[in-house]
Design a protein around this motif. Structure first.
Motif, PDB file in Angstrom:
ATOM      1  N   ASP B 217      33.288  12.208  59.171  1.00  0.00           N
ATOM      2  CA  ASP B 217      34.225  12.874  60.088  1.00  0.00           C
ATOM      3  C   ASP B 217      35.641  12.395  59.836  1.00  0.00           C
ATOM      4  OD1 ASP B 217      32.107  14.084  61.202  1.00  0.00           O
ATOM      5  OD2 ASP B 217      31.867  12.618  62.818  1.00  0.00           O
ATOM      6  N   PRO B 218      36.606  13.285  60.025  1.00  0.00           N
ATOM      7  CA  PRO B 218      37.991  12.845  59.876  1.00  0.00           C
ATOM      8  C   PRO B 218      38.367  11.847  60.969  1.00  0.00           C
ATOM      9  CG  PRO B 218      37.870  15.202  60.351  1.00  0.00           C
ATOM     10  CD  PRO B 218      36.473  14.693  60.320  1.00  0.00           C
ATOM     11  N   ALA B 219      39.116  10.841  60.609  1.00  0.00           N
ATOM     12  CA  ALA B 219      39.611   9.902  61.613  1.00  0.00           C
ATOM     13  C   ALA B 219      41.025  10.307  62.035  1.00  0.00           C
ATOM     14  CB  ALA B 219      39.616   8.502  61.053  1.00  0.00           C
ATOM     15  N   PHE B 220      41.851  10.599  61.049  1.00  0.00           N
ATOM     16  CA  PHE B 220      43.214  11.050  61.348  1.00  0.00           C
ATOM     17  C   PHE B 220      43.811  11.647  60.092  1.00  0.00           C
ATOM     18  CE2 PHE B 220      43.535   6.726  59.854  1.00  0.00           C
ATOM     19  CZ  PHE B 220      44.620   6.752  59.005  1.00  0.00           C
ATOM     20  N   ARG B 221      44.940  12.293  60.270  1.00  0.00           N
ATOM     21  CA  ARG B 221      45.662  12.839  59.133  1.00  0.00           C
ATOM     22  C   ARG B 221      47.097  12.345  59.215  1.00  0.00           C
ATOM     23  NH1 ARG B 221      42.136  16.221  61.169  1.00  0.00           N
ATOM     24  NH2 ARG B 221      40.708  17.330  59.781  1.00  0.00           N
ATOM     25  N   ALA B 222      47.672  12.013  58.067  1.00  0.00           N
ATOM     26  CA  ALA B 222      49.047  11.533  58.036  1.00  0.00           C
ATOM     27  C   ALA B 222      49.866  12.467  57.154  1.00  0.00           C
ATOM     28  CB  ALA B 222      49.080  10.112  57.491  1.00  0.00           C
ATOM     29  N   HIS B 223      50.856  13.099  57.755  1.00  0.00           N
ATOM     30  CA  HIS B 223      51.719  14.028  57.020  1.00  0.00           C
ATOM     31  C   HIS B 223      52.932  13.255  56.537  1.00  0.00           C
ATOM     32  CE1 HIS B 223      49.799  17.733  58.677  1.00  0.00           C
ATOM     33  NE2 HIS B 223      49.351  16.805  59.507  1.00  0.00           N
ATOM     34  N   PHE B 224      53.141  13.295  55.244  1.00  0.00           N
ATOM     35  CA  PHE B 224      54.301  12.606  54.707  1.00  0.00           C
ATOM     36  C   PHE B 224      55.349  13.615  54.295  1.00  0.00           C
ATOM     37  CE2 PHE B 224      51.092   9.429  54.513  1.00  0.00           C
ATOM     38  CZ  PHE B 224      51.789   8.268  54.765  1.00  0.00           C
ATOM     39  N   GLY B 225      56.588  13.303  54.614  1.00  0.00           N
ATOM     40  CA  GLY B 225      57.655  14.226  54.258  1.00  0.00           C
ATOM     41  C   GLY B 225      57.883  14.233  52.760  1.00  0.00           C
ATOM     42  N   ALA B 226      58.376  13.146  52.212  1.00  0.00           N
ATOM     43  CA  ALA B 226      58.700  13.131  50.795  1.00  0.00           C
ATOM     44  C   ALA B 226      57.738  12.219  50.032  1.00  0.00           C
ATOM     45  CB  ALA B 226      60.144  12.664  50.607  1.00  0.00           C
ATOM     46  N   ALA B 227      57.935  10.922  50.183  1.00  0.00           N
ATOM     47  CA  ALA B 227      57.142   9.994  49.395  1.00  0.00           C
ATOM     48  C   ALA B 227      55.820   9.696  50.092  1.00  0.00           C
ATOM     49  CB  ALA B 227      57.922   8.706  49.193  1.00  0.00           C
ATOM     50  N   VAL B 228      54.798   9.494  49.278  1.00  0.00           N
ATOM     51  CA  VAL B 228      53.491   9.118  49.790  1.00  0.00           C
ATOM     52  C   VAL B 228      53.185   7.731  49.242  1.00  0.00           C
ATOM     53  CG1 VAL B 228      51.082   9.814  49.921  1.00  0.00           C
ATOM     54  CG2 VAL B 228      52.863  11.532  49.637  1.00  0.00           C
ATOM     55  N   VAL B 437      41.267  -4.768  61.623  1.00  0.00           N
ATOM     56  CA  VAL B 437      40.377  -3.647  61.303  1.00  0.00           C
ATOM     57  C   VAL B 437      41.194  -2.359  61.351  1.00  0.00           C
ATOM     58  CG1 VAL B 437      38.199  -4.651  61.988  1.00  0.00           C
ATOM     59  CG2 VAL B 437      39.643  -3.556  63.696  1.00  0.00           C
ATOM     60  N   GLY B 438      40.808  -1.450  60.513  1.00  0.00           N
ATOM     61  CA  GLY B 438      41.541  -0.186  60.433  1.00  0.00           C
ATOM     62  C   GLY B 438      40.920   0.664  59.342  1.00  0.00           C
ATOM     63  N   TYR B 439      41.761   1.350  58.605  1.00  0.00           N
ATOM     64  CA  TYR B 439      41.264   2.205  57.549  1.00  0.00           C
ATOM     65  C   TYR B 439      42.008   1.873  56.281  1.00  0.00           C
ATOM     66  CZ  TYR B 439      39.407   4.842  61.437  1.00  0.00           C
ATOM     67  OH  TYR B 439      38.739   5.212  62.559  1.00  0.00           O
ATOM     68  N   GLN B 440      41.374   2.181  55.174  1.00  0.00           N
ATOM     69  CA  GLN B 440      42.041   1.947  53.910  1.00  0.00           C
ATOM     70  C   GLN B 440      41.797   3.159  53.032  1.00  0.00           C
ATOM     71  OE1 GLN B 440      41.177   1.158  50.514  1.00  0.00           O
ATOM     72  NE2 GLN B 440      43.403   0.979  50.223  1.00  0.00           N
ATOM     73  N   GLY B 441      42.876   3.732  52.528  1.00  0.00           N
ATOM     74  CA  GLY B 441      42.729   4.866  51.623  1.00  0.00           C
ATOM     75  C   GLY B 441      43.171   6.177  52.252  1.00  0.00           C
ATOM     76  N   GLY B 442      42.561   7.266  51.812  1.00  0.00           N
ATOM     77  CA  GLY B 442      42.918   8.605  52.290  1.00  0.00           C
ATOM     78  C   GLY B 442      42.940   9.565  51.128  1.00  0.00           C
ATOM     79  N   GLU B 443      42.496  10.796  51.393  1.00  0.00           N
ATOM     80  CA  GLU B 443      42.517  11.801  50.321  1.00  0.00           C
ATOM     81  C   GLU B 443      43.660  12.780  50.571  1.00  0.00           C
ATOM     82  OE1 GLU B 443      38.948  14.513  50.981  1.00  0.00           O
ATOM     83  OE2 GLU B 443      38.183  12.570  51.655  1.00  0.00           O
ATOM     84  N   TRP B 444      44.361  13.083  49.494  1.00  0.00           N
ATOM     85  CA  TRP B 444      45.548  13.927  49.611  1.00  0.00           C
ATOM     86  C   TRP B 444      45.128  15.382  49.685  1.00  0.00           C
ATOM     87  CZ3 TRP B 444      50.206  13.607  51.175  1.00  0.00           C
ATOM     88  CH2 TRP B 444      51.140  14.601  50.850  1.00  0.00           C
ATOM     89  N   GLY B 449      49.604  19.099  52.709  1.00  0.00           N
ATOM     90  CA  GLY B 449      50.592  18.067  52.480  1.00  0.00           C
ATOM     91  C   GLY B 449      50.360  16.859  53.352  1.00  0.00           C
ATOM     92  N   TYR B 450      49.103  16.421  53.437  1.00  0.00           N
ATOM     93  CA  TYR B 450      48.836  15.250  54.261  1.00  0.00           C
ATOM     94  C   TYR B 450      47.717  14.437  53.633  1.00  0.00           C
ATOM     95  CZ  TYR B 450      45.115  18.296  56.000  1.00  0.00           C
ATOM     96  OH  TYR B 450      44.048  19.134  56.091  1.00  0.00           O
ATOM     97  N   LEU B 451      47.616  13.211  54.104  1.00  0.00           N
ATOM     98  CA  LEU B 451      46.509  12.355  53.714  1.00  0.00           C
ATOM     99  C   LEU B 451      45.442  12.475  54.776  1.00  0.00           C
ATOM    100  CD1 LEU B 451      48.087   9.001  52.526  1.00  0.00           C
ATOM    101  CD2 LEU B 451      46.555  10.474  51.216  1.00  0.00           C
ATOM    102  N   LEU B 452      44.242  12.801  54.354  1.00  0.00           N
ATOM    103  CA  LEU B 452      43.131  12.856  55.304  1.00  0.00           C
ATOM    104  C   LEU B 452      42.357  11.556  55.177  1.00  0.00           C
ATOM    105  CD1 LEU B 452      41.072  14.112  57.197  1.00  0.00           C
ATOM    106  CD2 LEU B 452      40.031  15.200  55.211  1.00  0.00           C
ATOM    107  N   VAL B 453      42.228  10.872  56.302  1.00  0.00           N
ATOM    108  CA  VAL B 453      41.480   9.626  56.299  1.00  0.00           C
ATOM    109  C   VAL B 453      40.229   9.837  57.127  1.00  0.00           C
ATOM    110  CG1 VAL B 453      41.525   7.187  56.866  1.00  0.00           C
ATOM    111  CG2 VAL B 453      43.589   8.308  56.032  1.00  0.00           C
TER     112      VAL B 453
END
Lengths: 311, 665
Positions: B217-228, B437-444, B449-453
């Motif tokens: 399941d998705p935990a969160f998504r992070a939208h990056f403007g320019a740099a990732v 504790v947290g998450y590490q990684g993410g798929e682009w 235009g976001y990282l799905l973790v």
């Protein structure tokens, strides 16, 4: 007044004379008369002994029509109905001997007891108003009116008429049992056959023909056509019937309504005329999609006549 | 077998109701599901066989029993779960007395309420699609009820329902955009205690993250403007665990420490927006280390973790619906570089007395061989690296002294084991250390235009405090299994291996999955995440910004009232009696007068029959009625229409009305 009033003056005595013989069935008597006036043929469906034959005979006598009766049985042949060509030794030619169908009023009794072959001989004659034997056409008399009776088809040994042939009959009526009081009168009164014998013709052949000619001339107003069309549309679109009424059915419904109006001395058709004949004209041409408990006729009234507003 | 005519109608209603109920079955007790199935089957059989429905006393008893049973199960009749259960049970019972169209309508309305409840549980795009289908079926059932009972196998009700829903959509859209939105927990009906939480828990003992790791399941998504940020910098911080009892790491309890901590930005900075899936908890996630955060978010100064706060409400603001917030992070920022508060320094060096003796010994030995603290850290990591440590998701179970057993015996584990052991070793050597504790990684996701973790990226690592440098992230797992950190998710188990093979064989599947996720994300942000601020911004763009929500409410009400009035006027104009024909007008005027005297003409009643009925019912009207009917019928049907006929009929109608009025007085 007019032709309409004359018609009523001529027909009222017929109705009352027939009323005196077949008790309590004025509605059916009028329907039979209207059917005859509209130049249609009549199918009476009921149990034996309720007065089908008497009605036919009384009609013939009161209207002064020649009368023949054919008892349909399972061994009846077409020739028994329409006639047969016989070799005449004296003239050396084939002579056509006319069958019972050559009468102005033909009573085809228990028509569903005969084989389809014999049935179709009669039904063809009804449609064509002539008989063709060995390449010669023989015109049937005018007026020509067939009253066919049939037993309810659930009785044994019957060949039910197919739908396409039922369509040849303008109306189908049922007589039903008489009311208790009238049945008592029937039991008390004189023999029906004696009464019949004492019945004198009330119309002349010429008069009857004129009345038949007057039927298509009965006025039909636009709103009434709207009404007939709305009824037909209801049978096609409502989803209550297997298939809707055909254009021919619409025409004969209108014709029967005109005859009914004439019978009641009206110069034009009113919606009540259509409603009065509708069940007799339409019921044998329609099949309800799902049989609901209760009388089929009542359903027809509810799903057709009561469902279509009078314009 | 011939079907009784009512069966189909019942089938349509029951079918729609069952479709509306299906999403609830997961959280309804089994007995309710069984009762529902039983009620539907029994009622259909009863209709088919013509059985009598249960008498009133039985139904009342059943209703009482069901209410008691629901109360017994939930200890309340209030709230979403109990309310849904009660509604479902009552739908079963209503089915047992469903005969007339009115009963069907009640069932349909119950079904619509259940649809609403479904959306209170979950507001995903897929769920909305399902609810729309259910609503369509329910409306169709309602339309079907108003057709004759024997009008079977018709598509008409279904088409009508689709059209009605389609017509309703623009209205729904307008209301969605314009109805003043209320921020806060009003909408978040399910309270945290009622719902199971997802995501990272408050404590860590060996095995926790592994369970999470299996969930895609998705935990969160992070939208990056320019740099990732590059994969090796994608450490998403959620919680810091500081208390250790020898087996379990727990969060330091209590304490509202929201004073801004000492933060020195360093390294590349990233601006991004996070959309967090509901967790039912107030903790938020942020890229390590967050240096700027919005008002709805607070940074706990000691742990540098984020929590959601709600102005005006209590501090706890659990995330019960997708929650979006904007952050800025610097991946090499220094946290508390100059000094560690004394109590924190004490706490983060503490180990439970007498636990992990062999680990302590090892720490002492390694510390003695190291020149300073960084060298000691390096020595510990080197030990992990040298092995024979192994990274596995299925480690052998650990006994009473888990740290020692792991370090010296099993030597097999995953991030939790390594983080835990490493932190213990650090503390044993007197270095303040804690577990993060947290998450590490993410798929682009290229479409969004976001990282799905995903939950499968859950991770644990350590932090040590070094004087002058502050808290430094050390990920011992990276020492053992560098590919785990680089790829950003746990190694694949059997089932996921097969799944991965499938994706590799059909790359379009992977793209389709990304596209679907991007769509869902847009949905969550634009629709689910539509909040008062968004609304205000939208209104300002529409030039309605000055209205405020009170003004908006008034404008909306007025607008709808005006629209309803306009619609009513238009309908009245469309449906006005259109009797241009003066003859008909005169006849209808008489008809209306008679109708108001209780003598209405049936629509299918001919004028002559009507006249006869009136004459029989009201002998006083017989004469004027007969005259009127005669004149009307003659003009309309008998071909005797004269120009004067209409006036004549009008006169007769007036006479009849006059007679009626006189009698009325």
């Amino acid at each position: 007044m007019s032709a309409a009033a004359d018609a009523r003056r001529a027909l009222d005595p017929v109705v009352s004379a027939l009323n005196g013989i077949i008790l309590g069935k004025e509605r059916q008597i009028r329907l039979a008369l209207a059917c005859l006036l509209a130049r249609g043929h009549l199918l009476i469906e009921d149990l034996p002994g309720v007065g089908k034959t008497t009605l036919a005979q009384a009609l013939a006598r009161a209207l002064g029509l020649s009368y023949q009766r054919v008892q349909f049985t399972s061994d009846l042949l077409p020739a028994d109905v329409i006639g047969v060509s016989v070799y005449d030794r004296t003239s050396g030619r084939f002579e056509f001997h006319r069958g019972p169908v050559f009468a102005q009023l033909v009573l085809a009794d228990e028509v569903n007891r005969a084989t389809p072959k014999a049935q179709s001989a009669l039904l063809e004659a009804m449609e064509e108003r002539q008989v063709t034997v060995d390449g010669h056409s023989h015109a049937l008399p005018e007026p020509f009116f067939v009253v066919a009776t049939q037993n309810p088809s659930y009785q044994l040994g019957t060949y039910p008429l197919p739908e396409s042939q039922l369509d040849r009959f303008l109306m189908r009526i049922e007589l039903g049992y008489p009311a208790a009081a009238l049945e008592r009168e029937l039991l008390r009164g004189r023999d029906r056959r004696e009464l019949l014998a004492s019945l004198a013709p009330l119309l002349e052949a010429e008069q009857l023909r004129a009345l038949q000619a007057a039927v298509p001339a009965v006025h039909v107003a636009d709103p009434l056509l709207d009404y007939v069309q709305a009824l037909v549309r209801q049978t096609r679109d409502s989803g209550h019937f297997q298939s809707g009424l055909s254009p021919r059915a619409a025409i004969v419904l209108l014709r029967a309504s005109q005859a009914w109006a004439l019978l009641h001395g009206r110069p034009g058709v009113v919606p009540e005329d259509v409603q009065a004949v509708a069940r007799a004209v339409v019921a044998h041409r329609l099949e309800l999609r799902s049989a609901v408990d209760g009388a089929p006729g009542a359903d027809l009234d509810r799903l057709l006549l009561e469902a279509v507003p009078v314009p | 077998m011939k079907r009784s005519p009512g069966v189909e109608r019942l089938l349509v209603t029951c079918g729609a109701l069952v479709v509306a109920l299906l999403p609830h079955l997961a959280h309804l007790p089994t007995w309710i599901s069984a009762a529902l199935a039983g009620a539907v089957l029994w009622r259909l059989l009863a209709e088919q066989r013509g059985w009598a429905l249960p008498p009133r006393s039985v139904r009342a008893g059943a209703a009482l029993a069901a209410t008691v049973a629901v109360f017994a199960g939930y200890r309340t009749l209030n709230g979403l779960d109990a309310g849904t259960a009660l509604l479902s049970v009552m739908a079963c019972l209503k089915l047992l007395e469903t005969r007339a169209p009115r009963d069907h309508a009640v069932l349909v309305f119950v079904g619509l309420l259940l649809c609403l409840a479904t959306l209170l549980y979950e507001q995903s795009l897929a769920r909305l699609g399902y609810v729309l289908v259910a609503a369509w079926l329910l409306v169709a059932a309602l339309a079907r009820v108003h057709r004759p009972v024997e009008a079977n196998s018709e598509v008409r009700p279904f088409r009508l329902a689709a059209r009605l829903l389609a017509l309703g959509l623009p209205l729904a859209a307008i209301l969605f955009v314009l109805v003043p939105r209320i921020e806060g927990r009003f909408w978040a009906l399910p309270t945290a205690s009622e719902r199971h939480t997802t995501g990272i828990g408050e404590e860590m003992s060996p095995g926790d993250v592994a369970q999470l790791g299996l969930s895609d399941d998705p935990a969160f998504r992070a939208h990056f403007g320019a740099a990732v940020p590059p994969p090796d910098d994608r450490y998403w911080r959620v919680l810091v665990l500081e208390d250790f009892d020898g087996r379990r790491w727990t969060r330091r309890s209590g304490g509202a420490d929201f004073a801004p901590p000492e933060l020195l930005p360093g390294g590349p900075e990233y601006d991004y927006r996070i959309t967090l899936e509901p967790t039912q908890r107030e903790w938020l996630v942020g890229l390590d280390t967050v240096i700027r955060w919005p008002a709805a978010v607070a940074l706990r100064s000691r742990a540098a973790t984020l929590v959601r706060v709600e102005p005006g409400l209590s501090e706890r603001a659990p995330v019960t619906a997708p929650f979006t917030y904007e952050l800025r992070s610097a991946t090499a920022a220094a946290l508390m570089p100059s000094a560690l508060p004394a109590d924190l320094a004490r706490r983060d060096r503490r180990l439970p007395d007498g636990r992990a003796p062999r680990a302590r010994a090892l720490a002492a030995e390694l510390r003695a061989g190291s020149r300073d603290e960084p060298a000691f850290i390096e020595a510990v990591l080197a030990r992990f690296r040298r092995g024979p440590f192994e990274y596995t998701l299925e480690p052998p179970p650990l006994g009473a002294e888990p740290v020692d057993e792991f370090l010296f015996e099993t030597q097999k584990g995953f991030c939790e084991h390594y983080a835990s052991a490493f932190t213990v070793l650090m503390r044993a050597a007197g270095i303040p250390a804690r577990v993060v504790v947290g998450y590490q990684g993410g798929e682009w996701n290229v479409y969004g235009g976001y990282l799905l973790v995903r939950q499968s990226s859950a991770h644990a690592w350590s932090e040590v405090w070094l004087a002058g440098r502050g808290w430094i992230r050390v990920d011992p797992t990276a020492a053992v299994a560098p590919e785990r950190v680089h790829r950003g998710s746990l190694p694949l188990s059997g089932a996921r291996e097969r799944e991965a093979g499938l994706y590799a064989a059909a790359p379009w599947l992977l793209r389709a999955r990304a596209l679907w996720d991007a769509t869902r994300t847009r949905w969550n942000e634009a629709i689910i995440g539509y909040n008062p601020l968004d609304q205000q911004a939208l209104l300002e763009r529409l030039g309605l910004g000055a209205l405020g929500w009170q003004g908006l409410a008034i404008a909306l009400t007025a607008g709808f009232a005006l629209a309803a009035l306009a619609l009513g006027a238009w309908l009245a104009w469309e449906l006005r009696p259109r009797t241009r024909d003066p003859l008909l007008a005169a006849w209808d005027s008489a008809g209306r007068a008679l109708a108001s005297a209780g003598l209405a003409r049936a629509p299918a009643e001919g004028p002559l029959d009507f006249g006869r009925r009136i004459a029989a019912a009201r002998p006083d009207l017989a004469a004027p009625m007969a005259a009127l009917v005669d004149a009307y019928v003659a003009a309309r049907y008998l071909g005797a229409a004269r120009p004067a006929a209409a006036r004549e009929v009008a006169g007769l109608a007036r006479a009849l009305r006059a007679r009626l009025a006189r009698r009325g007085r």
